[in-house]
Design an enzyme around this catalytic site. Structure first.
Site, short mmCIF file in Angstrom:
data_model
loop_
_atom_site.label_atom_id
_atom_site.label_comp_id
_atom_site.label_asym_id
_atom_site.label_seq_id
_atom_site.Cartn_x
_atom_site.Cartn_y
_atom_site.Cartn_z
N HIS A 174 0.80 -1.22 0.00
CA HIS A 174 0.00 0.00 0.00
C HIS A 174 0.85 1.28 0.00
CE1 HIS A 174 0.71 0.86 4.27
NE2 HIS A 174 0.60 -0.44 4.47
N ASP A 175 0.40 2.23 -0.80
CA ASP A 175 0.99 3.56 -0.85
C ASP A 175 2.41 3.58 -1.39
OD1 ASP A 175 -1.31 4.86 0.60
OD2 ASP A 175 -0.66 3.50 2.17
#
Lengths: 256, 256, 256
Positions: free
Chosen positions: A140-141
Site C-alpha cells: 500500500h501507498d
C-alpha cells in the site's frame, strides 16, 4: 482487437508475450528486435525489424502500439528513446497478466508490465516503463519511479519508494517505508532495513551499500555469451552477503 | 448487500478496504477511527466517528458488522475489547481477497483478514482477528492463534503453529513443524529453523532469540511521526542478522 | 469425470487432494498408502490399500489413474517404481491447482503436481513426477528434471536448470541461469548465486556446498515420530548459514 508489437525477444520478451496472450486485450503482430534478424521467431512471432523500421511496420501491420519487453532498465530507456526519435507519438501499452492483482486505487502507467502473481496494493503508484516481475509485490501507498524494476519475488512493504531506474533483484525484501535511490541496485536475496541512497549497489542481510554505481552499468546476468562485465560478476557471486554477529550475542541465548 | 464499517484507516485500512471492495460481499458505510476527525476520508470513505460512537453509527447506517483493519496485534486486540465493551454482540466479519486461496478443509475465523495472493492450505486453521497479509502463506495443518499476524510474503511450511499475538514480519520463512510462541515477534527476512519460545524477539538466518519481549511492545515501523520506540529501532535496523561460518568450513569446498 | 486414486495420505497428500478437488477434473475414489490401515481416512477419503492391491482397486473402483502425493523425491520414485512393477501401464495424472499459472508455452509432464499460487513461466519445462509447491515459481526457459521438487515459496529466475531428484527447500532463491545438480539439496532460505554440483547439500547466503550427499538420504523434517536422521538435523538447524564480510567492507560506508 488492436495489433501491437512486442519490443524485445529475449526470455523477458517471452514472459511479456505470454502475459499479452493471457490478457487477450491485444493481438501480437510481431516482434521488434535490434539484435535478431528479420524472420527469427520468438514463441511463434516473427521479428519484423528493428526500431528504425517501425514507421514501415506500423503502416504495413496496422500497429496500434507496442509493449516494451527489455529487462535491463537502462537499455529499456535507450530503446524507448530511440523509438520516440523515430515515431514521436508511438503508443506504449501497459501489460498486466490476468493473475496479477492491482488494487482499485492503484495506478499503473503506460509501458509498464505486471507479470504473473504480482501484486500492486491499495493506493500504490507505478510510473511508466517499469517491470513488476513474477510474484513481486508493492504494498500500500508504494511508489515506483519510471524505468524502475522488481525482479521475481521481490516484496516491498507499505509506503516504499523506488526511485527512477532503481532495480531490485530476485527475492529481495524491503521493509515498510524504505526508499531506494535513483539508479541504485539492490542485490538478490537482500533484506533492506534502511534507505538506500542514489547510484549505489547495495545487498546483504541487512543490505548495506557495497559501492557506487553509474547509470547504465550492467546488473543483469548475461549468459548467452562470454562477455560478462566485471560489475555483474561482483554483484552476483563472490561478494560478502552478511554481516557477522558480535561473538557475545550468541552467548546470551541458550539455543542460539 | 449488508452495510459494514471498517475499523482503522491507516495503510493497512486501505488494503482491507480494497479487499472488501473486490470481494463485493459487503457495502462499506464508512470508517471508524479514534485518531482521525469525523469527515476525514480514506479511499473515499468517511470517518464516521470512534468506537464510542458505534451504537449511534450502527443505528444510523444500518450496520451489520465490521472489519478490523489495524495492523498492530496488541492495538487490534485493545480496539476489539473497546468495541465489545460498547456493543457486546458486535459482529466482526472475515475478509478474504478473491485472489487468496483458502483450501476447502481450512478454517478462517471471524475478524480475520486474508489479503491478495495469500494462501491457507489444506486443514489449516486460523483463529479470530488474525492478519494473513499480501502473498503470505500458511501451509497444510498449520495453526494461527487469535490476534497473530503474517506480514507480506511470510511463508510457513506444513504443521507450523503460530501462538496468539505472535507477529511474523515481512518475508520471514518458517520451516515445517515449527512453533512460534505467544507475543513473540519474528523479524523481517528471518529463517526460522527451531521453535521460538513465548514473549521473545527472534530474527536472523537462522533466527535466534535476541531478547525478551513484553506483550504490547511496539514492533511495527512508525513513520508518520518522530516518535519511534527504542524497541522498534532495535528490531528493524542495526541488529546483527547472521551468524558467521567457522573459518574452516569454506576451506573444505573449492568454490565456497 | 474419471475416478482416480491419490497415492500418499500425509500432509502433502492433503494439499494434493485439495488441488484435485479445486481443479474438479477427476473424482477421488480413495487413497493408496503403505503405512496406514485400510479404512483410515484422509480429508474424508478412505485408504483403499497399498500399492500391491492396486490391480484389485483399479477393477473394483473403475480407476482411470492416480496422482502421486509423496513429498520426498526418492520415496516418490520408489513408490512409482513399485506401482509400475504391479501395474506397468498405470496412468499417472498431472495435478494443477486452478490458482497456479502455467504459461501457454510451458510444458508440465505426467505425475507432477503444481500447487496453489505456483507459477511456471514461458517456455519452461517440468519433467515427470515433480512437485512445484505453494507459491513456488520457475521462470522463463527453466527446466525441472524428473522427481525434482520446489518446496513452498522457492523462486527460480529465468533459464534455471534443476536436475533430476534435486530438492530445493522452503523459501530458497535461485538467480538467473543457475543449475542445481542431480540428487542435490538446497537448504531452506538459501540464495543460490553459483551452480550447485550433483549429489551435494548446499545452503546459506550465498549458498555453498556443505557436504556430499547420497541419493535417497532423507532431507525432509520428520515430526510425527522420534526417529530423525542425523542428516536431517544437520541440514535443518545449527548449521552455519552465512559468510562474514571482511571487516574493512563496513568501514567504507557511513551507515553500513
Amino acid at each position: 482487437m488492436h495489433n501491437i508489437v512486442v519490443i524485445g525477444s529475449s526470455g523477458h520478451g517471452r514472459v511479456v508475450i505470454d502475459a499479452i496472450e493471457r490478457e487477450a486485450r491485444f493481438h501480437i503482430a510481431g516482434v521488434i528486435d535490434t539484435f535478431k534478424p528479420v524472420g527469427h521467431t520468438c514463441l511463434g512471432y516473427q521479428v519484423l525489424g528493428d526500431e528504425l523500421r517501425l514507421p514501415d511496420i506500423i503502416r504495413n501491420y496496422d500497429i496500434y502500439g507496442g509493449a516494451v519487453a527489455i529487462g535491463d532498465n537502462w537499455l529499456r530507456h535507450k530503446v524507448v528513446d530511440r523509438i520516440r526519435a523515430v515515431v514521436p507519438d508511438f503508443r506504449f501499452v501497459t501489460v498486466t497478466h490476468p493473475s496479477a492483482q492491482i488494487a482499485g486505487s492503484a495506478r499503473v502507467a503506460a509501458g509498464t508490465v505486471v507479470l504473473p502473481g504480482a501484486i500492486v496494493a491499495a493506493n500504490a503508484e507505478i510510473g511508466e516503463f517499469c517491470i513488476v516481475s513474477t510474484k513481486a509485490s508493492l504494498d500500500h501507498d508504494g511508489v515506483m519511479g519510471t524505468f524502475s524494476s522488481f525482479a521475481p519475488a521481490v516484496t516491498a512493504g507499505g509506503e516504499v519508494t523506488i526511485k527512477p531506474f532503481a532495480a531490485v533483484l530476485l527475492g529481495a525484501n524491503i521493509i515498510h517505508s524504505i526508499s531506494i535511490g535513483e539508479h541504485s541496485v539492490v542485490g538478490a536475496g537482500s533484506l533492506v532495513l534502511r534507505d538506500v541512497p542514489d547510484r549505489v549497489v547495495a545487498y546483504g542481510l541487512p543490505a548495506r551499500v557495497i559501492r557506487t554505481r553509474q547509470p547504465g552499468e550492467p546488473y543483469l546476468r548475461v549468459n548467452s555469451g562470454s562477455v560478462v562485465s566485471r560489475e555483474t560478476v561482483a554483484l552476483e557471486d563472490g561478494s560478502p552477503h552478511a554481516r557477522c554477529a558480535p561473538a557475545n550475542v550468541s552467548a546470551q541465548f541458550p539455543w542460539a
